[in-house]
Structures are given as structure tokens and as C-alpha cells.
Scaffold this motif. Structure first.
Motif, PDB file in Angstrom:
ATOM      1  N   VAL A   1       0.832  -1.198   0.000  1.00 30.89           N
ATOM      2  CA  VAL A   1       0.000   0.000   0.000  1.00 30.89           C
ATOM      3  C   VAL A   1       0.870   1.252   0.000  1.00 30.89           C
ATOM      4  CG1 VAL A   1      -1.612   1.364   1.375  1.00 30.89           C
ATOM      5  CG2 VAL A   1      -2.005  -1.075   1.066  1.00 30.89           C
ATOM      6  N   ALA A   2       1.894   1.275   0.891  1.00 29.16           N
ATOM      7  CA  ALA A   2       2.737   2.472   0.998  1.00 29.16           C
ATOM      8  C   ALA A   2       3.482   2.731  -0.306  1.00 29.16           C
ATOM      9  CB  ALA A   2       3.717   2.310   2.149  1.00 29.16           C
ATOM     10  N   ALA A   3       4.051   1.668  -0.883  1.00 31.14           N
ATOM     11  CA  ALA A   3       4.847   1.844  -2.107  1.00 31.14           C
ATOM     12  C   ALA A   3       3.968   2.341  -3.247  1.00 31.14           C
ATOM     13  CB  ALA A   3       5.524   0.538  -2.482  1.00 31.14           C
ATOM     14  N   LEU A   4       2.778   1.729  -3.409  1.00 29.60           N
ATOM     15  CA  LEU A   4       1.890   2.161  -4.492  1.00 29.60           C
ATOM     16  C   LEU A   4       1.431   3.593  -4.270  1.00 29.60           C
ATOM     17  CD1 LEU A   4      -0.333  -1.009  -5.114  1.00 29.60           C
ATOM     18  CD2 LEU A   4       1.537  -0.138  -6.533  1.00 29.60           C
TER      19      LEU A   4
ATOM     20  N   GLY B   1       7.983   6.043   4.696  1.00 24.81           N
ATOM     21  CA  GLY B   1       7.772   5.708   6.096  1.00 24.81           C
ATOM     22  C   GLY B   1       6.457   6.267   6.609  1.00 24.81           C
ATOM     23  N   LEU B   2       6.195   7.519   6.236  1.00 21.23           N
ATOM     24  CA  LEU B   2       4.956   8.160   6.690  1.00 21.23           C
ATOM     25  C   LEU B   2       3.727   7.489   6.091  1.00 21.23           C
ATOM     26  CD1 LEU B   2       6.089  11.888   6.535  1.00 21.23           C
ATOM     27  CD2 LEU B   2       5.819  10.439   8.550  1.00 21.23           C
ATOM     28  N   ALA B   3       3.870   6.996   4.851  1.00 20.67           N
ATOM     29  CA  ALA B   3       2.730   6.345   4.200  1.00 20.67           C
ATOM     30  C   ALA B   3       2.396   5.027   4.889  1.00 20.67           C
ATOM     31  CB  ALA B   3       3.021   6.113   2.715  1.00 20.67           C
ATOM     32  N   VAL B   4       3.442   4.307   5.351  1.00 25.08           N
ATOM     33  CA  VAL B   4       3.195   3.081   6.123  1.00 25.08           C
ATOM     34  C   VAL B   4       2.375   3.436   7.362  1.00 25.08           C
ATOM     35  CG1 VAL B   4       4.283   1.232   7.440  1.00 25.08           C
ATOM     36  CG2 VAL B   4       5.309   1.984   5.302  1.00 25.08           C
TER      37      VAL B   4
END
Lengths: 322, 303
Positions: free
Chosen positions: B97-100, B231-234
């Protein structure tokens, strides 16, 4: 027919305090294969003339009147897209500083290939072969190995050679070289000038060479135009202008070239400074600094008047006053 | 091959090797990413395989506590699922999810930034005001809002199928303004450089100048922000899932695991929530430290 014909070109900058006329009634032509030098002090409008021709005046600068005719077609009123097809393909340009005119993150070969493929129909393989050929032609040693090297891997002089290859690779008929040797040291300057002359002769390219170095002009050009405060004050074959300058300003320029033979206590110079664009004096723009100023010069502005093979904007040339 | 050896010999790799923090963070990130990618091979159980789950195994403590055993290294939850396996699968989903989301942010942000910075004038003004307005709200609020709106708009059937896409979109759309700003600033600087002028003089088209000349020259700072934002998206995803608007329990991410585990925190089964929490902390911390190092390494003035 002249390849480039600039007639009565005026470039203006609208500012808060009125419109500044940076180029005032500039007219000149460049023949096919000819090298025209453009000299003058900083701010005389040399580079601006170049920018106006390739249609890249920095806003708010604009062509206010006059015409630029290239190869029989008017190009000063073309839209951006049409002008883009001419730039690089028909009119190339070389800038002052080779250290910054190349994209630092793209190999020189790729920059050459990109330029050629923008204008010429070439397959990747042919383009690569020609890129190597061009690098060889401008004198890069081991061109086939260095074709995909990055700009920082070349010295200043080598980079300027690459820039020249870049300007010439789409085989334009006119190259505008804006102080191409200023950033280089003297021995490299000579090499670059020789190279440009040779390439221009080989490919029949015309060059408009903008510089403030009279030495470069004398060695390279066929004709020379001297600019002062946005006007051409003298234009003619280079030997005549250098040997027997007609305009007092040109005379001053020639006089201020330091000579190794004559030892003088102080270098000769033209007293005063060029007027700012918002304070150009009435009459001849040069009159406050001129040693031969007459009453008439403070009232009327002289146009370019024929004086033998050259033309000079000075009342002195009229009626055999000299 | 020579490109590889040149890379290994570069200042970049040198500065990486000299920084213990960067090396440790990179190793941690690498281990977590590998575990997440190969979750089906690494994990002792399959938390999605209902047949292998037995309620008799529920609420087992981790191996180091008196009742623990090696079949559930980090204990089990109330359904008898292995916490360790759930974490591996959860990390996998969180990372995807974070990477996308960051990938989506990058595409939008870079495009907007390049166009605004290169075109200038009215285009720039309009695009940057949009950015400014969005930056006045916290990113998580935007993500929540977008998530809510998209879910309300979608038909129920599509909702289940698109759950992952919705959260990627929500997080991605909440983070693009930073990229747009950075790219726009750098683009304005690069646009004034001689090589861009030279490219224009050569007659290269504006889109091409933007993509092939300016973009590579502005990527450095973008890379740093992208890493920090990963990191923040995770964390965003975990927050949304913790609040219950993220991914469903059928696709448990770290945030979902923490949320469910939370119910057992005060009844003594702390491992159900603490271990996913620690994993999340390790991921975010490592990525942040790596981003900090990257920022220093790419900025010669800070060395």
C-alpha cells in the motif's frame, strides 16, 4: 541573396518607467558562408541581436518593429512552434560558457543524438555513428570510446568543442556564436576559433560571431559590425574597419587594444561610459565621449552613411570631411 | 559490469559504508522487505487458511513466556492465528500500500511540479494555490476525507474489490503536494540554467526538455522526500486501518492487527498488539533514518 537580412529591427523593453529601446534600427545582412563579427561594449545590444534572431528574447523584451528575413522568409513574426523547427535545424547557437550549456546528467553522445533526431530523420544507429563523426570532426580524441562520457569528464576546451558539434550537428546554415571563447584561456581560444573557421568553411555555414575581443574579430571575420548603445555605428569588411576605422568610436576601440611593441605609461581607453538606455543623449549617442564632437552631433542623430566599402553613422564621413 | 563497479566505487556507496546508521537501517529494511515478499515461504502458518486455524490454539503466549511453544513464536490471537505469520503478511500488505501510494504521489507531484515550474505564470499560480490549500490540512485528514468520499460514491460490490485501490488513492492523493512543491522549486532553478536555454535553442520541444533534461536534474531532492514519505505512508495506512476505515480484517495490515490486538491489551494478551506495533515502529524508523542519510549524502554542502 543574403542568407539573413535584418532590417530596421527595434527591440523594446516596456518597464514601469517607460519603454526602453534596447535595439534601435539595426540593419545588416549575412551572406551564405560569411562570418560577421559583432563587437561593442557590454550592454551595446550584441547578444540581444542574437536572441532576437533566434526568437528567444527574454520577456518582457519584444521586437517592436523591423523585419528579420532568413533565407527569403520572414521569421520575426513566427509562432513558437514554427520557430522551434527553425532553431537548431536552420539557425544554431553557441553560448559563452561551455561549462553550463551541456546537460550535466546526459552523456554528450546522447545530447548530440537527441539534437539530430529532433531535426533529421535518423535511425538510432546512424545517429550514433554521426555523433561519433561529429566528435571526431571537432577534435575530440578517441571519440568512439568517449561518445557516451558525461560533460564533467571533459575539460573546458573539450566541452566547448562538444557545444560546437551540438550547434552544427543538425547542419544549420547560420550559427550565432555568442562570445564562444570568453570562458576559455587564450591558447584554447585560438584552437576554438580555428576550429569554427574550418567547420564554417567545410560546411558552408554562415556565422554571426558576437564578441568584445577585437583580436578574435580581426582573425576570424569577413565583415564586422560595431555596436554602440543599441545601434550599429560602423559596418564593413574587417580589414577596412580595423585598419582605417571611420567612426570615432571604432577608432577608440582600435586604439585601446594594448600593443606589445609600444610601451605606454597608461593603457589607452575611451573616456566615460556607455549611456544607460533610459539616458541616451540627444543627437549622436556617442557625442559626450567623442573627441571630434561637433555642434551638429548634439542635435541630430546620424544614420549609417557610406564611406568607401564601409558604412559609418557619423557626420564626419560625409562630404569627405575626413 | 563496468557500470556496477563504477557504482560500487562512487562517493555515494563510500558515504553509505561509512555511516553505521545507514547500514543498519538498510539491513533492517531489507530483512523486513524480504520477509514480506517471501511471507508465504517464511511464515510457519498461513493466517488466511481457515482450515489450519484451530480455536484450541487461541491466545497462546510467545515462546519465551512459561506457556509458549515454538509453533507460535510470538504467540497467537483470539482466533488461534499465529501472530508472527500475521505480522509477515500484514507487513507485506502495508508495504504494498505504501509503495503504491508513494508511486502515485510521485507521478502526480512530479507532473504538476514540472509543469508549474516550467510554464510559470498563471499555470504556476493556479497549480500552486491548489497545493497551498491542500497543505493547510493534515495529510491524514485528506486521506480520511478521500477515503470516505470514494467509499460513499462506489457501489457496494465495487467497494470490496477496490478496497486496496481506494486506500492507495487516498494516501497517494494526500501526499502529492510536497512532491509538487519540491519539483516546482528545483525546476524553476534548472529552467534558468544555460543547458535548458541551449536545449531550447537547439529546438527541442518543451515536454521533451522537461522530461529528459530537467527531470533527471531535479530527482535528487525528490528521492529524499519520497523515502521519508514512504515511512509516513506506512504510518498513514496503519492509522487508517487502526481507525477502521482502511483494509478489512480479511486482508489484515499492520494497522488492522494493532487495532484488533488493542482489545486484548488490558486483559493480559499484550503480544497480539505489541509485536505488530514494534514491527511498524522498526519499519518507519529505519526508513526515516535511511532517508535522513540519503538527504545528507545527496547534499554536498552538508558533508
Amino acid at each position: 541573396m543574403a542568407l539573413l537580412e535584418v532590417s530596421q529591427l527595434c527591440v523594446e523593453f516596456p518597464t514601469r518607467r517607460g519603454t526602453l529601446r534596447a535595439l534601435d534600427n539595426i540593419s545588416f545582412g549575412i551572406e551564405p558562408g560569411e562570418i560577421l563579427g559583432v563587437v561593442g561594449e557590454s550592454g551595446a545590444g550584441k547578444s540581444l541581436t542574437g536572441s532576437a534572431i533566434i526568437g528567444l528574447l527574454e520577456p518582457p523584451g519584444r521586437v517592436a518593429s523591423g523585419q528579420i528575413i532568413f533565407d527569403g522568409k520572414r521569421i520575426d513574426n513566427l509562432d513558437q512552434e514554427a520557430m522551434r523547427a527553425i532553431r537548431g535545424r536552420h539557425i544554431g547557437a553557441i553560448f559563452q560558457d561551455p561549462l553550463t550549456t551541456l546537460d550535466p546528467l546526459m552523456s554528450v553522445g546522447k545530447q548530440l543524438i537527441e539534437t539530430m533526431q529532433t531535426h533529421l530523420k535518423l535511425s538510432d544507429r546512424d545517429a550514433k555513428a554521426r555523433a561519433i563523426q561529429w566528435l571526431e570532426e571537432v577534435g575530440i580524441p578517441a571519440a568512439s570510446e568517449r561518445v557516451f562520457a558525461y560533460p564533467h569528464q571533459f575539460s573546458g576546451g573539450m566541452r566547448q568543442r562538444v557545444v560546437i558539434a551540438l550547434a552544427l550537428c543538425a547542419e544549420p546554415r547560420l550559427v550565432i556564436a555568442d562570445e564562444p571563447t570568453t570562458a576559455l584561456d587564450v591558447s584554447i581560444q585560438a584552437q576554438i576559433i580555428t576550429l569554427m573557421r574550418r567547420l564554417a568553411a567545410d560546411h558552408g555555414t554562415s556565422i554571426m560571431l558576437v564578441t568584445h575581443d577585437m583580436g578574435v574579430i580581426a582573425e576570424t571575420c569577413d565583415r564586422v559590425a560595431v555596436m554602440y548603445a543599441g545601434r550599429i555605428v560602423e559596418i564593413g569588411p574587417v580589414e577596412n574597419v580595423v585598419r582605417s576605422p571611420q567612426h570615432p568610436y571604432t577608432e577608440g576601440l582600435m586604439g585601446s587594444i594594448p600593443s606589445l611593441e609600444a610601451r605606454v605609461a597608461r593603457l589607452r581607453q575611451i573616456d566615460g561610459a556607455m549611456p544607460r538606455l533610459n539616458a541616451i543623449p540627444q543627437g549622436c549617442a556617442f557625442n559626450p565621449r567623442c573627441t571630434k564632437v561637433m555642434d551638429r552631433c548634439r542635435e541630430e542623430r546620424p544614420d549609417l552613411l557610406p564611406a568607401g566599402t564601409t558604412e559609418a553613422a557619423c557626420f564626419l564621413v560625409q562630404g569627405g570631411a575626413r | 559490469m563496468s557500470a556496477l563497479s563504477r557504482f560500487l566505487d562512487s562517493d555515494f556507496v563510500y558515504s553509505f559504508r561509512r555511516s553505521p546508521v545507514a547500514v543498519v537501517s538498510a539491513v533492517v529494511v531489507l530483512i523486513i522487505v524480504l520477509c514480506a515478499v517471501f511471507a508465504p515461504l517464511v511464515s510457519p502458518h498461513d493466517p488466511f487458511d481457515l482450515a489450519s486455524i484451530s480455536l484450541l490454539d487461541s491466545l497462546k503466549p510467545p515462546v519465551f513466556l512459561p506457556d509458549g511453544d515454538w509453533s507460535f513464536p510470538l504467540g497467537s490471537d483470539d482466533q488461534g492465528r499465529d501472530v508472527f505469520s500475521s505480522i509477515l503478511y500484514g507487513t507485506r500488505i502495508s508495504m504494498i500500500v505504501a509503495a503504491l501510494a508513494i508511486g502515485f504521489s510521485l507521478v502526480v507531484g512530479i507532473t504538476v511540479g514540472l509543469v508549474a515550474g516550467y510554464a510559470g505564470g498563471a499555470v504556476d499560480a493556479v497549480l500552486m494555490r491548489i497545493v497551498d490549500v491542500q497543505l493547510t490540512f493534515p495529510a491524514i485528514l485528506i486521506a480520511l476525507l478521500v477515503d470516505g468520499v470514494v467509499r460513499a460514491v462506489l457501489p457496494p460490490a465495487a467497494q470490496d474489490a477496490l478496497q486496496l485501490d481506494v486506500i492507495v488513492f487516498a494516501i497517494g492523493i494526500s501526499r502529492w503536494p510536497q512532491f509538487a512543491r519540491t519539483v516546482r522549486g528545483s525546476t524553476m532553478i534548472e529552467r534558468g540554467r544555460d543547458y535548458v536555454m541551449a536545449a531550447r535553442v537547439i529546438g527541442i520541444s518543451s515536454p521533451r526538455i522537461m522530461v529528459s533534461h530537467i527531470l533527471p536534474n531535479v530527482l535528487g531532492p525528490v528521492l529524499v522526500i519520497a523515502t521519508l514519505n514512504l515511512g509516513l505512508a506506512v504510518l498513514d495506512e496503519a492509522t487508517l486501518s487502526f481507525l477502521g476505515v482502511g483494509l478489512p480484517p480479511t486482508q489484515p495490515s499492520l494497522g488492522t492487527l494493532i487495532r484488533f490486538g488493542n482489545n486484548f491489551l488490558f486483559s493480559g494478551e499484550w503480544w497480539i498488539t505489541i509485536f505488530p506495533g514494534l514491527t511498524l515502529a522498526a519499519i518507519v524508523l529505519s526508513i526515516n533514518l535511511l532517508g535522513d542519510w540519503l538527504r545528507d549524502a545527496l547534499n554536498p554542502r552538508l558533508r
